[in-house]
Scaffold this motif. Structure first.
Motif, PDB file in Angstrom:
ATOM      1  N   HIS A 243       0.848  -1.183   0.000  1.00 19.26           N
ATOM      2  CA  HIS A 243       0.000   0.000   0.000  1.00 19.26           C
ATOM      3  C   HIS A 243       0.886   1.237   0.000  1.00 19.26           C
ATOM      4  CE1 HIS A 243       1.091  -0.878   4.184  1.00 19.26           C
ATOM      5  NE2 HIS A 243       1.115   0.442   4.332  1.00 19.26           N
ATOM      6  N   ASP A 245       1.294   4.885   1.879  1.00 22.42           N
ATOM      7  CA  ASP A 245       0.860   5.376   3.181  1.00 22.42           C
ATOM      8  C   ASP A 245       0.070   6.678   3.057  1.00 22.42           C
ATOM      9  OD1 ASP A 245       1.783   3.416   4.876  1.00 22.42           O
ATOM     10  OD2 ASP A 245       2.759   4.840   6.223  1.00 22.42           O
ATOM     11  N   GLN A 256       8.706   7.613   2.350  1.00 16.22           N
ATOM     12  CA  GLN A 256       8.511   6.818   3.561  1.00 16.22           C
ATOM     13  C   GLN A 256       9.870   6.200   3.891  1.00 16.22           C
ATOM     14  OE1 GLN A 256       5.054   4.715   4.457  1.00 16.22           O
ATOM     15  NE2 GLN A 256       6.181   4.822   6.347  1.00 16.22           N
ATOM     16  N   HIS A 399       4.496  -0.389  -0.087  1.00 14.17           N
ATOM     17  CA  HIS A 399       5.243  -1.195   0.870  1.00 14.17           C
ATOM     18  C   HIS A 399       4.258  -2.013   1.696  1.00 14.17           C
ATOM     19  CE1 HIS A 399       4.060   2.344   3.152  1.00 14.17           C
ATOM     20  NE2 HIS A 399       4.081   1.559   4.225  1.00 14.17           N
TER      21      HIS A 399
HETATM   22 FE   LIG Z   1       2.404   1.595   5.689  1.00 14.69          FE
END
Ligand SMILES: [Fe+2]
Length: 439
Positions: A243, A245, A256, A399
């Motif tokens: 997904h 974030d 991320q 991720h």
């Molecule tokens: Fe996540």
């Protein structure tokens, strides 16, 4: 600022003592290399009301007279490089210049109007870089696309990911540029030999940009929480599908970052968990690759996600955020160049916003995209060791993780897209720095 606005007439007077300003950005030392783009020919074309310029690379561009007046480099503030010419004072029907001449062996072109005495000199590089015909825009999007290499799992195993050491990232601009260019190319990079503390991690990631503060804080960790305290699946030992974030934020963070500070040895002899996957591994899926597959094999699904905004939300104590946004966001001016991939099946809101006739389409297309994101063909499994930090383009690469039963903890943060792209632009040569996210 209003105080800086000059009228067109005032702007025609060269600024006292002003060096000839670069229009675009303050050039960093490594950016001063010119494009060396020569102009072969330039002339006013009465029939079309434009100045046509032929460049040495074969490209031909047309410029409206008002555009030329609006982009007079001598009207920029000499040090801030901000505009001082108020476009509203310009006549959209500005007549063609009376004189158009190629000078300095094609390095520049001069245009002049007899009526008001204005004479403007443009660098060939400037005109080539900012020409606005459809083919030039398409060419820029193509060059941007070539800087990215969408990957399936076989293309990017962990050992093939571009990496630098934490010490190098902390001290070397070359290492920083390498990290940022890898993020453009692959959407992922690894920093090795990282310290484990939050403070030391923050000091190193700040080389890229300041941690983006959200309701999770600035720096955080993912250590599993006790039952009853879990406010996000990230704080469990469960598997997580790929997904992006914060799909529920209108401006979801650009990067991320996960620094692995604790990773238990596998609890089984073969290192596989109860689902037959490597225990406690980070799972990465290139959203741009999945979009390539959708475009080629499921064009209706691609079209659905390119045109249908979905709703996502997050609710917890004192927080209720929601975003209504498309899975596929294109670069401005393009219906093919992808700017952002946003997808998180955990945070989807109730489907109360689609016309009844689109609801079954939603489930049909959602199944297709979920199946692709969970297909091992597109998942790179990367079991991080303590001291390894993975940086992910959150607008591109999904991720997730495999389930684990020991202890695993990642110290991390988000960094804004503005910040990491800004840093990259300052480290790139001029011919590339306007391409990165060229909106
Ligand atoms: Fe996540």
């Amino acid at each position: 600022m209003a105080g800086l606005v000059r009228t067109a007439a005032a702007a025609r007077r060269p600024l006292a003592g002003a060096a000839r300003a670069q229009w675009t950005v303050r050039q960093q030392p490594q950016q001063r290399r010119a494009l060396s783009m020569a102009i072969k020919q330039a002339s006013a074309v009465d029939a079309d009301g434009v100045v046509r310029v032929s460049f040495a690379d074969g490209h031909e561009s047309s410029f409206h007279p008002v555009w030329l007046k609006d982009h007079n480099p001598d009207t920029l503030h000499p040090t801030s490089l901000q505009r001082q010419l108020d476009s509203a004072t310009l006549d959209p029907e500005t007549p063609l210049p009376d004189e158009v001449s190629v000078v300095d062996n094609g390095a520049r072109v001069q245009v002049a109007w007899a009526a008001d005495g204005e004479r403007i000199t443009f660098d060939a590089d400037f005109l080539r870089r900012h020409c606005y015909d459809a083919s030039a825009l398409a060419e820029r999007h193509e060059r941007l696309a070539k800087m990215r290499t969408p990957w399936a799992s076989k293309d990017l195993p962990k050992e093939a990911v571009t990496r630098v050491t934490g010490a190098d990232l902390a001290s070397s601009d070359d290492a920083l540029r390498k990290v940022l260019q890898a993020l453009v190319k692959d959407g992922v990079t690894i920093v090795t030999d990282m310290p484990s503390s939050i403070d030391e991690t923050e000091a190193i990631v700040r080389r890229i940009g300041p941690p983006r503060e959200t309701f999770y804080g600035g720096m955080w960790d993912t250590a599993p929480k006790a039952e009853g305290e879990v406010n996000d699946t990230a704080y469990t030992k469960d598997a997580l599908h790929g997904h992006t974030d914060t799909s529920y934020l209108l401006d979801s963070p650009g990067l991320q970052i996960f620094n692995c500070v604790a990773q238990s040895d596998p609890t089984t002899e073969d290192g596989l968990n109860h689902e037959g996957e490597i225990e406690g591994a980070t799972k990465l899926v290139d959203g741009f690759k999945v979009l390539d597959v959708l475009k080629n094999e499921y064009p209706e699904t691609f079209e659905f996600f390119a045109t249908t905004p979905l709703k996502w939300h997050c609710i917890e104590d004192g927080v209720f955020v929601k975003a209504w946004a498309r899975v596929i966001e294109f670069e401005p001016g393009s219906t093919t160049a992808i700017k952002q991939f946003r997808y998180n099946s955990y945070d989807l809101s109730p489907v109360d916003y689609l016309a009844p006739e689109k609801v079954l389409d939603y489930y049909r297309h959602t199944k297709i995209i979920n199946d692709l994101l969970r297909d091992p063909k597109y998942i790179s499994y990367m079991r991080m060791n303590v001291g390894e930090m993975v940086i992910i383009d959150n607008h591109r690469v999904c991720h997730g993780r495999t389930a684990f039963s020991g202890f695993r903890n990642m110290v991390g943060c988000y960094i804004g897209r503005d910040d990491w792209l800004s840093k990259l632009r300052t480290l790139l040569p001029a011919e590339d720095n306007t391409l990165i996210n060229d909106e």
